[in-house]
Design a protein around this motif. Sequence first.
Motif, PDB file in Angstrom:
ATOM      1  N   ASN A   1       0.809  -1.217   0.000  1.00 38.99           N
ATOM      2  CA  ASN A   1       0.000   0.000   0.000  1.00 38.99           C
ATOM      3  C   ASN A   1       0.841   1.265   0.000  1.00 38.99           C
ATOM      4  N   ASN A   2       2.022   1.225   0.602  1.00 38.47           N
ATOM      5  CA  ASN A   2       2.810   2.436   0.800  1.00 38.47           C
ATOM      6  C   ASN A   2       3.825   2.715  -0.297  1.00 38.47           C
ATOM      7  N   ILE A   3       4.299   1.729  -1.023  1.00 35.84           N
ATOM      8  CA  ILE A   3       5.328   2.008  -2.024  1.00 35.84           C
ATOM      9  C   ILE A   3       4.818   1.821  -3.449  1.00 35.84           C
ATOM     10  N   GLN A   4       3.510   1.766  -3.582  1.00 37.84           N
ATOM     11  CA  GLN A   4       2.873   1.833  -4.904  1.00 37.84           C
ATOM     12  C   GLN A   4       3.342   0.744  -5.865  1.00 37.84           C
ATOM     13  N   ASN A   5       3.746  -0.395  -5.275  1.00 41.94           N
ATOM     14  CA  ASN A   5       4.033  -1.574  -6.088  1.00 41.94           C
ATOM     15  C   ASN A   5       5.172  -1.373  -7.089  1.00 41.94           C
ATOM     16  N   TYR A   6       6.216  -0.645  -6.687  1.00 44.82           N
ATOM     17  CA  TYR A   6       7.353  -0.500  -7.595  1.00 44.82           C
ATOM     18  C   TYR A   6       8.374  -1.602  -7.328  1.00 44.82           C
ATOM     19  N   LYS A   7       9.376  -1.712  -8.211  1.00 42.34           N
ATOM     20  CA  LYS A   7      10.355  -2.794  -8.124  1.00 42.34           C
ATOM     21  C   LYS A   7      11.781  -2.249  -8.155  1.00 42.34           C
ATOM     22  N   ILE A   8      12.660  -2.970  -7.467  1.00 47.33           N
ATOM     23  CA  ILE A   8      14.081  -2.616  -7.423  1.00 47.33           C
ATOM     24  C   ILE A   8      14.910  -3.809  -7.904  1.00 47.33           C
ATOM     25  N   PHE A   9      15.828  -3.546  -8.816  1.00 46.97           N
ATOM     26  CA  PHE A   9      16.768  -4.569  -9.274  1.00 46.97           C
ATOM     27  C   PHE A   9      18.086  -4.349  -8.532  1.00 46.97           C
ATOM     28  N   VAL A  10      18.602  -5.401  -7.889  1.00 42.81           N
ATOM     29  CA  VAL A  10      19.857  -5.314  -7.149  1.00 42.81           C
ATOM     30  C   VAL A  10      20.955  -5.947  -8.002  1.00 42.81           C
ATOM     31  N   TYR A  11      21.934  -5.145  -8.391  1.00 41.72           N
ATOM     32  CA  TYR A  11      23.022  -5.668  -9.220  1.00 41.72           C
ATOM     33  C   TYR A  11      23.810  -6.733  -8.462  1.00 41.72           C
ATOM     34  N   ASP A  12      24.149  -7.799  -9.164  1.00 41.44           N
ATOM     35  CA  ASP A  12      24.975  -8.864  -8.606  1.00 41.44           C
ATOM     36  C   ASP A  12      26.422  -8.566  -8.998  1.00 41.44           C
ATOM     37  N   LEU A  13      27.080  -7.726  -8.200  1.00 44.87           N
ATOM     38  CA  LEU A  13      28.447  -7.311  -8.505  1.00 44.87           C
ATOM     39  C   LEU A  13      29.446  -8.363  -8.048  1.00 44.87           C
ATOM     40  N   PRO A  14      30.634  -8.383  -8.636  1.00 45.01           N
ATOM     41  CA  PRO A  14      31.693  -9.264  -8.116  1.00 45.01           C
ATOM     42  C   PRO A  14      31.949  -8.965  -6.641  1.00 45.01           C
ATOM     43  N   SER A  15      32.362  -9.975  -5.901  1.00 43.31           N
ATOM     44  CA  SER A  15      32.444  -9.865  -4.442  1.00 43.31           C
ATOM     45  C   SER A  15      33.465  -8.841  -3.956  1.00 43.31           C
ATOM     46  N   ASN A  16      34.424  -8.450  -4.809  1.00 46.00           N
ATOM     47  CA  ASN A  16      35.412  -7.468  -4.354  1.00 46.00           C
ATOM     48  C   ASN A  16      34.801  -6.089  -4.140  1.00 46.00           C
ATOM     49  N   TYR A  17      33.577  -5.875  -4.630  1.00 48.58           N
ATOM     50  CA  TYR A  17      32.894  -4.602  -4.412  1.00 48.58           C
ATOM     51  C   TYR A  17      32.113  -4.586  -3.096  1.00 48.58           C
ATOM     52  N   ASN A  18      31.835  -5.753  -2.546  1.00 46.41           N
ATOM     53  CA  ASN A  18      31.011  -5.761  -1.330  1.00 46.41           C
ATOM     54  C   ASN A  18      31.371  -6.891  -0.362  1.00 46.41           C
TER      55      ASN A  18
ATOM     56  N   PRO B   1      15.445  -7.083 -14.716  1.00 44.30           N
ATOM     57  CA  PRO B   1      15.772  -5.656 -14.755  1.00 44.30           C
ATOM     58  C   PRO B   1      14.832  -4.844 -15.637  1.00 44.30           C
ATOM     59  N   TYR B   2      14.141  -5.508 -16.567  1.00 41.15           N
ATOM     60  CA  TYR B   2      13.246  -4.772 -17.466  1.00 41.15           C
ATOM     61  C   TYR B   2      11.959  -4.323 -16.766  1.00 41.15           C
ATOM     62  N   GLU B   3      11.662  -4.913 -15.615  1.00 41.82           N
ATOM     63  CA  GLU B   3      10.485  -4.471 -14.876  1.00 41.82           C
ATOM     64  C   GLU B   3      10.852  -3.621 -13.655  1.00 41.82           C
ATOM     65  N   ALA B   4      12.140  -3.255 -13.547  1.00 44.32           N
ATOM     66  CA  ALA B   4      12.606  -2.481 -12.396  1.00 44.32           C
ATOM     67  C   ALA B   4      12.374  -0.995 -12.588  1.00 44.32           C
ATOM     68  N   ASP B   5      12.036  -0.334 -11.484  1.00 46.50           N
ATOM     69  CA  ASP B   5      11.923   1.125 -11.467  1.00 46.50           C
ATOM     70  C   ASP B   5      13.212   1.764 -10.963  1.00 46.50           C
ATOM     71  N   PHE B   6      13.904   1.065 -10.052  1.00 48.04           N
ATOM     72  CA  PHE B   6      15.175   1.551  -9.526  1.00 48.04           C
ATOM     73  C   PHE B   6      16.202   0.426  -9.591  1.00 48.04           C
ATOM     74  N   PHE B   7      17.477   0.830  -9.633  1.00 45.39           N
ATOM     75  CA  PHE B   7      18.580  -0.124  -9.693  1.00 45.39           C
ATOM     76  C   PHE B   7      19.536   0.181  -8.536  1.00 45.39           C
ATOM     77  N   PHE B   8      19.711  -0.791  -7.651  1.00 47.67           N
ATOM     78  CA  PHE B   8      20.556  -0.601  -6.473  1.00 47.67           C
ATOM     79  C   PHE B   8      21.958  -1.127  -6.764  1.00 47.67           C
ATOM     80  N   VAL B   9      22.963  -0.276  -6.507  1.00 49.30           N
ATOM     81  CA  VAL B   9      24.359  -0.636  -6.764  1.00 49.30           C
ATOM     82  C   VAL B   9      25.058  -0.870  -5.426  1.00 49.30           C
TER      83      VAL B   9
END
Length: 450
Positions: free
Chosen positions: A86-103, A137-145
């Motif tokens: 109800n609160n986030i209006q049904n949007y979607k976030i794609f989380v990038y699967d980066l190589p482990s040296n980034y996180n 990713p084609y249905e994502a509204d935001f992309f988290f890095v």
Amino acid sequence: MLEQKRPLKSKGFYVRMKLLHHKQEKKSCFYTYYKFLPCLSFFLYFISSYFITTNNPQTKPNTHFISHNLLQTTNTTTSYQNTLHNNIQNYKIFVYDLPSNYNTDWLSNSRCSTHLFASEVAIHRALLTSQVRTFDPYEADFFFVPVYVSCNFSTINGFPSIIHARSLIASAIQFISTQHQFWNRSKGFDHVFVASHDFGACFHTLEDVAMDQGIPEMLKNSIVLQTFGVEYKHPCQEVENVVIPPYISPESVRNILEKAPVNGRRDIWAFFRGKMEIHPKNISGRFYSKRVRSVIWRKFSGDRRFYIHRHRFSGYQSEIARSVFCLCPLGWAPWSPRIVESVALGCVPVIIADGIKLPFPSAVRWAEISVRVAEKDVGRLSRILERVAATNLSDIQRNLWDPKTRHALLYNEEIQEGDATWQILVSLSKKLGRSHRKSRMVSGELRSDT
């Protein structure tokens, strides 16, 4: 109140019975008839009402609705999903699967996920299991890095070193822009980063250097979740941003509150423990805390009502739980983890940082749970707190001790309704105008209308 009403009712009943007894002495056959008739009428009315109610499906109790409500009460996951939807209006976030040296490689040091800058880790973990996450990713509204820039600890002093932050983020952007089309498609407009240290998106711990270097050009189109925020013009917030709280372990808060509940005994009047320069101009030639902490030490360290210590103590949160007022002066940056710790442990935060912008103002009523003191007035701190204690302290504490307030500033492994990551999602829902997918949908609808 009930004890006052009962005698009145008993008296009325006694009077009515006495009158009835008096009438019965003069009763006749007509009196008996008229007494019986109303009783019969009421009896027939209730019998007919019962059959009508039982056979009318519209008046039956909705047992399915009751069961559903009970299920929602006991099933927190269902409650969270419904409220989140109800609160986030049904949007979607794609989380990038980066190589482990980034996180995740940085997690080999356990401090990476527990120190005050660890919101970058907590947000990433929570999003991985969130209902808003999409694997398409084609249905994502935001992309988290997910880049952890605050987990490189200095071997000299043990503090987080972010000297590598700009190069690490630049490398991550190079990776996602070559592996995927979505960064180039929007020039990073719908991409989200975390900058959970002193001056946020400027990626430096000293303000003059941070301001001089500014925000990296590569991030200027993106959304930055940052702990830094001020209410005046500043180069380090000249980017689309959300002010977030620093990381405080929810487990440590729970452990303290089990021993000392927020409304328990508080034997410390005003508390501060932390870095404090006796001579404010340190070796770097800069004035730490704009001299504010030095004034506090000089003026109040000898006052018995002020519990002030310069030396670090790992269990200092137990001292916060014993305190009425907790001093939260600025350090190098205006924000401080003490603000969140104070709120979480029920101590009134005394915020001494001019123009600070605090996180989630729509969820946390800062003006009603804290005391703000101007930096220039820090020498009058004692009189200011005395006045608060004599006037509206109980009101402030009542607002502060609302569990929802504490919950809104703490991160959890998995998103919980109302917690810090949940508040971030709500904040992002207000930025859906930046979503490339949403803008394409609107353009498509406009073309179809024409």
